[in-house]
Design an enzyme around this catalytic site. Structure first.
Site, PDB file in Angstrom:
ATOM      1  N   GLU A  87      26.966  29.788  20.921  1.00  0.00           N
ATOM      2  CA  GLU A  87      26.940  30.221  19.528  1.00  0.00           C
ATOM      3  C   GLU A  87      28.352  30.394  18.961  1.00  0.00           C
ATOM      4  O   GLU A  87      29.318  30.604  19.683  1.00  0.00           O
ATOM      5  CB  GLU A  87      26.172  31.528  19.401  1.00  0.00           C
ATOM      6  CG  GLU A  87      26.776  32.610  20.245  1.00  0.00           C
ATOM      7  CD  GLU A  87      25.962  33.882  20.198  1.00  0.00           C
ATOM      8  OE1 GLU A  87      24.733  33.808  20.230  1.00  0.00           O
ATOM      9  OE2 GLU A  87      26.588  34.944  20.139  1.00  0.00           O
ATOM     10  N   CYS A 113      34.542  32.717  14.883  1.00  0.00           N
ATOM     11  CA  CYS A 113      34.487  33.297  16.222  1.00  0.00           C
ATOM     12  C   CYS A 113      33.887  32.255  17.163  1.00  0.00           C
ATOM     13  O   CYS A 113      32.723  31.880  17.010  1.00  0.00           O
ATOM     14  CB  CYS A 113      33.621  34.560  16.158  1.00  0.00           C
ATOM     15  SG  CYS A 113      33.329  35.331  17.739  1.00  0.00           S
ATOM     16  N   CYS A 120      28.962  33.774  31.111  1.00  0.00           N
ATOM     17  CA  CYS A 120      30.229  34.419  31.476  1.00  0.00           C
ATOM     18  C   CYS A 120      30.120  34.979  32.886  1.00  0.00           C
ATOM     19  O   CYS A 120      29.069  35.458  33.283  1.00  0.00           O
ATOM     20  CB  CYS A 120      30.521  35.554  30.482  1.00  0.00           C
ATOM     21  SG  CYS A 120      32.137  36.318  30.742  1.00  0.00           S
ATOM     22  N   CYS A 124      29.974  42.092  32.240  1.00  0.00           N
ATOM     23  CA  CYS A 124      30.101  43.432  31.656  1.00  0.00           C
ATOM     24  C   CYS A 124      28.710  44.065  31.458  1.00  0.00           C
ATOM     25  O   CYS A 124      27.774  43.398  31.020  1.00  0.00           O
ATOM     26  CB  CYS A 124      30.835  43.377  30.326  1.00  0.00           C
ATOM     27  SG  CYS A 124      32.506  42.738  30.510  1.00  0.00           S
ATOM     28  N   CYS A 127      27.034  43.866  27.885  1.00  0.00           N
ATOM     29  CA  CYS A 127      27.095  42.602  27.142  1.00  0.00           C
ATOM     30  C   CYS A 127      25.903  41.707  27.438  1.00  0.00           C
ATOM     31  O   CYS A 127      25.584  41.450  28.601  1.00  0.00           O
ATOM     32  CB  CYS A 127      28.401  41.875  27.490  1.00  0.00           C
ATOM     33  SG  CYS A 127      28.507  40.219  26.783  1.00  0.00           S
ATOM     34  N   GLY A 170      31.625  34.046  26.601  1.00  0.00           N
ATOM     35  CA  GLY A 170      32.541  33.624  27.658  1.00  0.00           C
ATOM     36  C   GLY A 170      33.854  34.367  27.667  1.00  0.00           C
ATOM     37  O   GLY A 170      34.213  35.066  26.711  1.00  0.00           O
ATOM     38  N   ASN A 301      26.449  47.719  20.029  1.00  0.00           N
ATOM     39  CA  ASN A 301      25.294  47.151  19.340  1.00  0.00           C
ATOM     40  C   ASN A 301      24.146  47.039  20.350  1.00  0.00           C
ATOM     41  O   ASN A 301      24.182  46.185  21.224  1.00  0.00           O
ATOM     42  CB  ASN A 301      25.708  45.764  18.814  1.00  0.00           C
ATOM     43  CG  ASN A 301      24.806  45.278  17.711  1.00  0.00           C
ATOM     44  OD1 ASN A 301      23.923  46.000  17.250  1.00  0.00           O
ATOM     45  ND2 ASN A 301      25.011  44.043  17.290  1.00  0.00           N
ATOM     46  N   CYS A 344      27.932  39.604  20.572  1.00  0.00           N
ATOM     47  CA  CYS A 344      28.057  38.374  21.325  1.00  0.00           C
ATOM     48  C   CYS A 344      26.821  38.104  22.176  1.00  0.00           C
ATOM     49  O   CYS A 344      26.289  38.963  22.833  1.00  0.00           O
ATOM     50  CB  CYS A 344      29.363  38.437  22.114  1.00  0.00           C
ATOM     51  SG  CYS A 344      29.364  38.667  23.836  1.00  0.00           S
TER      52      CYS A 344
HETATM   53  N1  SAH Z   1      35.078  37.779  26.950  1.00  0.00           N
HETATM   54  C1  SAH Z   1      35.971  38.191  25.950  1.00  0.00           C
HETATM   55  C2  SAH Z   1      35.633  37.652  24.572  1.00  0.00           C
HETATM   56  C3  SAH Z   1      34.193  37.608  24.242  1.00  0.00           C
HETATM   57  S1  SAH Z   1      33.318  39.129  24.131  1.00  0.00           S
HETATM   58  C4  SAH Z   1      36.078  39.690  25.918  1.00  0.00           C
HETATM   59  O1  SAH Z   1      35.285  40.369  26.560  1.00  0.00           O
HETATM   60  O2  SAH Z   1      37.007  40.163  25.268  1.00  0.00           O
HETATM   61  C5  SAH Z   1      33.766  39.581  22.480  1.00  0.00           C
HETATM   62  C6  SAH Z   1      33.609  41.045  22.150  1.00  0.00           C
HETATM   63  O3  SAH Z   1      32.227  41.370  22.005  1.00  0.00           O
HETATM   64  C7  SAH Z   1      34.188  41.968  23.214  1.00  0.00           C
HETATM   65  O4  SAH Z   1      35.137  42.845  22.674  1.00  0.00           O
HETATM   66  C8  SAH Z   1      32.965  42.705  23.675  1.00  0.00           C
HETATM   67  O5  SAH Z   1      33.290  43.955  24.074  1.00  0.00           O
HETATM   68  C9  SAH Z   1      32.053  42.674  22.470  1.00  0.00           C
HETATM   69  N2  SAH Z   1      30.663  42.981  22.826  1.00  0.00           N
HETATM   70  C10 SAH Z   1      29.950  42.557  23.878  1.00  0.00           C
HETATM   71  N3  SAH Z   1      28.723  43.120  23.895  1.00  0.00           N
HETATM   72  C11 SAH Z   1      28.660  43.933  22.822  1.00  0.00           C
HETATM   73  C12 SAH Z   1      27.658  44.801  22.276  1.00  0.00           C
HETATM   74  N4  SAH Z   1      26.466  44.930  22.853  1.00  0.00           N
HETATM   75  N5  SAH Z   1      27.961  45.485  21.151  1.00  0.00           N
HETATM   76  C13 SAH Z   1      29.164  45.338  20.531  1.00  0.00           C
HETATM   77  N6  SAH Z   1      30.141  44.536  20.983  1.00  0.00           N
HETATM   78  C14 SAH Z   1      29.891  43.858  22.129  1.00  0.00           C
HETATM   79 FE1  SF4 Z   2      32.333  40.794  29.290  1.00  0.00          FE
HETATM   80 FE2  SF4 Z   2      33.315  39.307  27.256  1.00  0.00          FE
HETATM   81 FE3  SF4 Z   2      32.071  38.158  29.356  1.00  0.00          FE
HETATM   82 FE4  SF4 Z   2      30.648  39.607  27.635  1.00  0.00          FE
HETATM   83  S1  SF4 Z   2      31.706  37.716  27.171  1.00  0.00           S
HETATM   84  S2  SF4 Z   2      30.496  39.661  29.904  1.00  0.00           S
HETATM   85  S3  SF4 Z   2      32.126  41.187  27.082  1.00  0.00           S
HETATM   86  S4  SF4 Z   2      33.959  39.299  29.417  1.00  0.00           S
END
Ligand code: SAH
Ligand code: SF4
Length: 356
Positions: A87, A113, A120, A124, A127, A170, A301, A344
């Site tokens: 996406e 974005c 990924c 996390c 996420c 990612g 979120n 994301c």
């Molecule tokens: N992998 C990279 C970039 C992609 S994630 C990173 O982690 O920085 C992009 C952003 O989306 C990150 O800052 C992450 O913390 C945020 N994100 C992921 N899951 C989320 C959620 N459930 N609510 C709000 N932001 C979220």
């Molecule tokens: Fe973590 Fe960013 Fe990968 Fe989501 S996309 S698992 S926030 S590193």
């Protein structure tokens, strides 16, 4: 699977296509006209067009879903050549300004974005992308194509400025070679001419790769997804913090070449009763002392089955006030596109569950 023409910097294309002025013409068709078929490359001889179409595809992406939010955010779901999906989000950052006669005095400003991987590896806990695991890296062409497709779909002329944030699905630094290539393709003067200053790489903090990106000297900005101020909580949220702890990330940031007028962005995902207290704010101020930093607070979120909760607005505001009162720049990320599943990975997940 044929490679895409978006894979090449101009220099590389010059070695693929002779004579060299033809490569420049192709670059123009790709990045100024956003063509999707060889027939549209009207000033190229038919033989060359046939040869190119034997060897390369143009657009490796297909729009399979598009969600438009009331604030102008548009979320795209793309299918790749192998059927996998990613996406990309089109974000309106500033509204258009017009004078009394209705003439546009300042054009609207947009940020794209982009995703860098299918899934990924980082995993996390908060996420949604992480839930589906890791499938594969995106090629440079697949990264570049996202921006071209969104500019094309929104009739955004090639010479209108756009900002790029590598914040979609990612971990960009886990796909560093292809990321760096895409950054270079975006910078091409004969192409989209998007300078490094307009590109921000967001990372969950692979400290050694932050150093590598810095050494490449591409002029890009970095955003660090910090989210926690002590290693125990950060490891709960981002498991690879065990290998790349907070201290190692801060050290890498201090070594990173930064435009002196700019700041390093620290993203701090605020989760209710986890990291939304003023004690954490205090530690954050201490941690970032000596760095030209800007903090972006993000509301967690929620999505189905997550143990984490969205923080209270009053706690967000108190956290922000504490940081500002202690000399840090701090913004709260507004809920852009909240009505279209903004965070994301969420559009992808929705489509998957609808398909079931
Ligand atoms: N992998 C990279 C970039 C992609 S994630 C990173 O982690 O920085 C992009 C952003 O989306 C990150 O800052 C992450 O913390 C945020 N994100 C992921 N899951 C989320 C959620 N459930 N609510 C709000 N932001 C979220
Ligand atoms: Fe973590 Fe960013 Fe990968 Fe989501 S996309 S698992 S926030 S590193």
């Amino acid at each position: 699977m044929k490679p895409s023409l978006y894979e090449f910097t101009l220099k590389e294309l010059l070695t693929e296509v002779k004579p060299s002025f033809r490569a420049k013409q192709i670059y123009g068709w790709l990045y100024h006209n956003y063509v999707t078929s060889y027939d549209e490359m009207k000033n190229l001889p038919k033989t060359l067009r046939d040869e190119l179409s034997e060897r390369f595809v143009i657009d490796p992406l297909k729009i399979v879903k598009k969600e438009i939010a009331s604030d102008g955010t548009i979320k795209y779901l793309f299918e790749l050549q192998d059927g996998k999906t990613i996406e990309t989000v089109w974000l309106k950052m500033k509204e258009e300004i017009t004078d009394e006669e209705g003439n546009v005095t300042q054009e609207a400003k947009y940020t794209i974005c982009v995703s860098t991987q299918v899934g990924c590896k980082v995993g996390c806990a908060f996420c949604l992308t992480a839930k589906g695991g890791f499938t594969r890296d995106l090629s440079a062409a697949e990264i570049v194509a996202q921006v071209v497709a969104l500019k094309r779909d929104n009739n955004h002329k090639h010479n209108r400025m756009i900002n790029i944030v590598y914040m979609g699905m990612g971990e960009p630094l886990d796909n560093l070679a292809n990321l760096a290539k895409a950054i270079e393709v975006f910078q091409e003067e004969e192409g989209l001419a998007i300078s490094g200053k307009r590109q921000t790489v967001s990372t969950s903090g692979l400290s050694t790769k932050i150093d590598r990106l810095g050494e490449m000297d591409l002029g890009v900005h970095i955003a660090i997804s910090l989210h926690a101020v002590d290693d125990a909580l950060r490891t709960e949220l981002i498991p690879m913090n065990k290998a790349h702890n907070i201290a190692s990330i801060i050290d890498a940031v201090k070594r990173f070449p930064i435009d002196t007028r700019k700041r390093v962005m620290f993203e701090y995902l605020v989760i209710k009763n986890k990291n939304d207290d003023l004690g954490s704010a205090k530690k954050l101020v201490k941690l970032l002392s000596g760095i030209k930093a800007k903090v972006n607070l993000i509301y967690f979120n929620p999505y189905p089955d997550t143990p984490y909760e969205r923080p209270e607005k009053k706690d967000m505001v108190a956290f922000q006030e504490y940081l500002i009162n202690h000399g840090l720049l701090c913004t709260i990320r507004d809920s852009k596109g909240i009505d279209i599943s903004a965070a994301c990975g969420q559009l992808k997940e929705k489509t998957a569950s609808e398909d079931r």
